[in-house]
Design a protein around this motif. Sequence first.
Motif, mmCIF file in Angstrom:
data_model
loop_
_atom_site.group_PDB
_atom_site.id
_atom_site.type_symbol
_atom_site.label_atom_id
_atom_site.label_comp_id
_atom_site.label_asym_id
_atom_site.label_seq_id
_atom_site.Cartn_x
_atom_site.Cartn_y
_atom_site.Cartn_z
ATOM 1 N N LYS A 143 51.801 18.016 107.920
ATOM 2 C CA LYS A 143 50.800 18.660 108.713
ATOM 3 C C LYS A 143 50.485 17.621 109.973
ATOM 4 O O LYS A 143 50.742 16.579 109.721
ATOM 5 N N SER A 144 50.248 18.235 111.037
ATOM 6 C CA SER A 144 49.729 17.435 112.205
ATOM 7 C C SER A 144 48.243 17.247 112.096
ATOM 8 O O SER A 144 47.929 16.009 112.489
ATOM 9 N N TYR A 145 47.436 18.031 111.271
ATOM 10 C CA TYR A 145 46.013 17.602 111.423
ATOM 11 C C TYR A 145 45.499 17.758 109.932
ATOM 12 O O TYR A 145 46.342 18.401 109.017
ATOM 13 N N ASP A 149 47.726 22.732 111.240
ATOM 14 C CA ASP A 149 48.313 22.750 112.624
ATOM 15 C C ASP A 149 47.365 22.723 113.631
ATOM 16 O O ASP A 149 47.624 22.384 114.685
ATOM 17 N N TYR A 181 49.541 9.560 112.680
ATOM 18 C CA TYR A 181 48.233 10.440 112.682
ATOM 19 C C TYR A 181 47.450 9.883 113.693
ATOM 20 O O TYR A 181 46.820 10.604 114.519
ATOM 21 N N ARG A 184 48.991 10.424 117.169
ATOM 22 C CA ARG A 184 48.984 11.709 117.565
ATOM 23 C C ARG A 184 47.695 12.316 117.959
ATOM 24 O O ARG A 184 47.607 12.814 119.110
#
Length: 202
Positions: A143-145, A149, A181, A184
């Motif tokens: 997952k990005s967050y 996403d 993370y 990002r």
Amino acid sequence: MRLYYAPGACSMAPHIVLREAGYTFELTKVSTSKHETENGEDYLKINPKGYVPTLQLDDGQRLTEVAVVLQYLADQKPEAGLAPKTGTMERYRLMEWLNFISSELHKSLGGLFKPNITPEWREGVIALFSKRCDWLEPQLAGKSYLMGDKFSIADAYLYTVLRWTSVLKVDMSKWPGLQAYVQRVGERAAVKETAQAEGLKR
């Protein structure tokens, strides 16, 4: 709308969200040790709790506590998509994250800023924080967050707390996923703008 903040403190999370959601707002810097604003006002008259954030609304009302301020900001601008709709299971998942960050990460790491902390105390805090990171890193796998996403108010809060580890010299090399993370989230335009406005190094 006015945000009372201290650079790099937990007030950074609502500051990020104010920018993410496109709010028009003013900033007032606070010395939480002197309980004084940059304009010389007695901050305890603004927020008797003595800490940040305080969000002053246009009608003069004030909100405190990070998780509450974050949800208020998200709910006033639902089009920004920073929080799921109230009453949905997704919203409760978001609240679950906000409570975890507040009680398990914020409060433990925040204690390390105290000047009179003993080496034994620090060791105990870092041991507990490490256990939380052991659980947290796999939650971000794929997952990005935190919610998938899409960036949410929980990410603004988690990013703010995790960036304290560099200031506090907490070794995060064991958790490359959390390091990635932070990197990002730190690349988001609103986050960069917030850091610049608060005079912080990225």
